[in-house]
Design a protein around this motif. Structure first.
Motif, short mmCIF file in Angstrom:
data_model
loop_
_atom_site.label_atom_id
_atom_site.label_comp_id
_atom_site.label_asym_id
_atom_site.label_seq_id
_atom_site.Cartn_x
_atom_site.Cartn_y
_atom_site.Cartn_z
N THR A 108 33.33 31.92 35.90
CA THR A 108 34.06 32.00 37.15
C THR A 108 34.48 33.44 37.41
O THR A 108 34.98 34.12 36.51
CB THR A 108 35.31 31.10 37.11
N GLN A 126 33.97 32.43 42.87
CA GLN A 126 32.67 31.80 42.72
C GLN A 126 32.61 31.19 41.32
O GLN A 126 33.01 31.83 40.35
CB GLN A 126 31.52 32.80 42.91
N LEU A 150 25.08 28.46 41.40
CA LEU A 150 26.40 28.56 42.02
C LEU A 150 26.89 27.17 42.38
O LEU A 150 26.32 26.50 43.25
CB LEU A 150 26.32 29.44 43.27
N TYR A 174 30.38 26.33 43.02
CA TYR A 174 31.46 26.36 44.02
C TYR A 174 31.63 27.78 44.55
O TYR A 174 31.48 28.76 43.82
CB TYR A 174 32.80 25.92 43.41
N ARG A 175 31.97 27.87 45.80
CA ARG A 175 32.41 29.12 46.42
C ARG A 175 33.70 28.79 47.17
O ARG A 175 33.75 27.85 47.96
CB ARG A 175 31.35 29.65 47.38
N ASN A 187 37.43 30.44 49.02
CA ASN A 187 38.34 31.50 49.45
C ASN A 187 39.67 30.84 49.79
O ASN A 187 39.76 30.08 50.76
CB ASN A 187 37.78 32.26 50.66
#
Length: 382
Positions: free
Chosen positions: A269, A279, A292, A294-295, A297
């Protein structure tokens, strides 16, 4: 009279008592040792301890009660992040005659620790031991003196999987004082086996370059993994006793990162700039690649303004993804030790338990963390 007789009959039925005790939590069993000599004998038995751990695994009841968050720099024992209200303090090591204890690794109920005197940066003066804080049992490790004097220490790791064996192994990495080339070194791996109570020296020779973070490894699925900032890293296959290469995920310049296992997967991570953008990468089952998963914000979340910017201050640490019944989540740790858990599935945030201890960041721009899940079990130290 009949009820009393039935109760007395059950009390003398050791097989029935054992079956009942196998389904109780480890902490309760430790307290129940004082009930009678019979219970003490059953609960203290090596076979019972192993059966108890495997029984809970089979039922899916073995879940981490805390995370040990370990920093790359400075003291190794960063903090304890409790995941349950029954585990809110760092373990007390008063049952071991060892000052200045640092927790190096947590592995399926056992801890690998170092007791170090003085302020020398080298770990040649450290005393190492394996312990189980739940049962308050420990075993000091006797490392061959030649390994401490003639070579440069790289790392020491614990490998313990009670589902495969009641025994543990210590993986010791060292290198020659002179490298082949300025950018390439020769390393050696030595293994201690509790089954034979002996060391096997130089069972594996390997070459490596700069960038591999041997200072802390992650035990996962029969191997020790190390992070590397370049496109390839290394892992040690314990069963076949060989070092192998593994690709690393491609990522942009980051501020903080976390490397650890969760939910049966190896995760990497990273957090960018303000530590609000994340990420999460997950290693493929065949170790051939990362993807990938999870992304995220946090500034895009509905609760950002009302929760994150209210009274918690700035983010001090973040922990890698944790798996639970409600889905995977990232845990954020703030300057005052308070925590927030961000669910990666439904993007919700909730307040978590307070951390037991924190270590200041100092002046390091990048913060590298490893996480070891702490399980309260009756795992024996053989």
């Amino acid at each position: 009279m009949g009820d009393f007789g039935s109760a007395e009959e059950i009390g003398y039925n050791e097989d029935l008592i054992t079956e009942i005790l196998l389904n109780l939590p480890a902490k309760s069993l430790v307290r129940f040792k004082v009930v009678s000599k019979q219970w003490m004998s059953i609960i203290s038995g090596t076979n019972f301890c192993l059966a108890h751990t495997r029984c809970l695994h089979a039922k899916g009841s073995v879940k981490p009660s805390a995370l040990f968050i370990v920093r790359r720099y400075g003291q190794l024992s960063g903090m304890l992040l409790p995941l349950t209200r029954d585990c809110i303090r760092l373990p007390c090591f008063d049952f071991v005659d060892a000052p200045n204890v640092n927790i190096l690794q947590s592995c399926n109920g056992l801890l690998l620790c170092a007791s170090k005197t003085g302020y020398q940066p080298a770990w040649t003066n450290a005393r190492y031991f394996i312990c189980n804080p739940t049962t308050r049992k420990f075993k000091m490790l006797s490392i061959p003196r030649r390994l401490l004097q003639e070579f440069i220490f790289l790392s020491i790791n614990l490998a313990f999987d009670p589902l495969k064996s009641p025994h543990h192994k210590i993986i010791y990495l060292r290198r020659k004082r002179e490298g082949l080339l300025p950018w390439e070194f020769v390393g050696f791996i030595d293994i201690y086996s509790s089954e034979t109570n002996s060391w096997s020296l130089s069972i594996c020779k390997f070459s490596f370059g700069h960038g591999v973070e041997f200072s802390k490894g992650v035990f996962f699925n029969g191997a020790i993994y190390w992070f590397c900032e370049t496109h390839r890293s290394s892992y040690f296959d314990i069963e076949n006793e060989c070092m192998k290469s593994i690709p690393m995920p491609r990522f942009e310049t980051f501020r903080h990162w976390y490397f650890g296992e969760s939910g049966g997967y190896l995760n990497f991570t990273i957090a960018y700039s303000s530590s609000y953008a994340f990420q999460v990468f997950e290693m493929a089952a065949d170790r051939s690649s990362w993807y990938l998963k999870y992304r995220l914000n946090l500034t895009d979340l509905t609760f950002y303004k009302s929760v994150l910017s209210h009274s918690f201050g700035s983010i001090k640490y973040f922990c890698g993804i944790q798996s639970g019944e409600e889905g995977d989540s990232i845990v954020l740790v703030f300057e005052d030790g308070s925590t927030l858990s961000c669910n990666l599935k439904d993007r919700t945030i909730k307040k978590g338990l307070h951390c037991a201890a924190l270590i200041p960041d100092g002046h390091y721009f990048h913060l590298q963390l490893w996480g070891s899940q702490y399980f309260e079990t009756l795992a024996c130290i053989l």
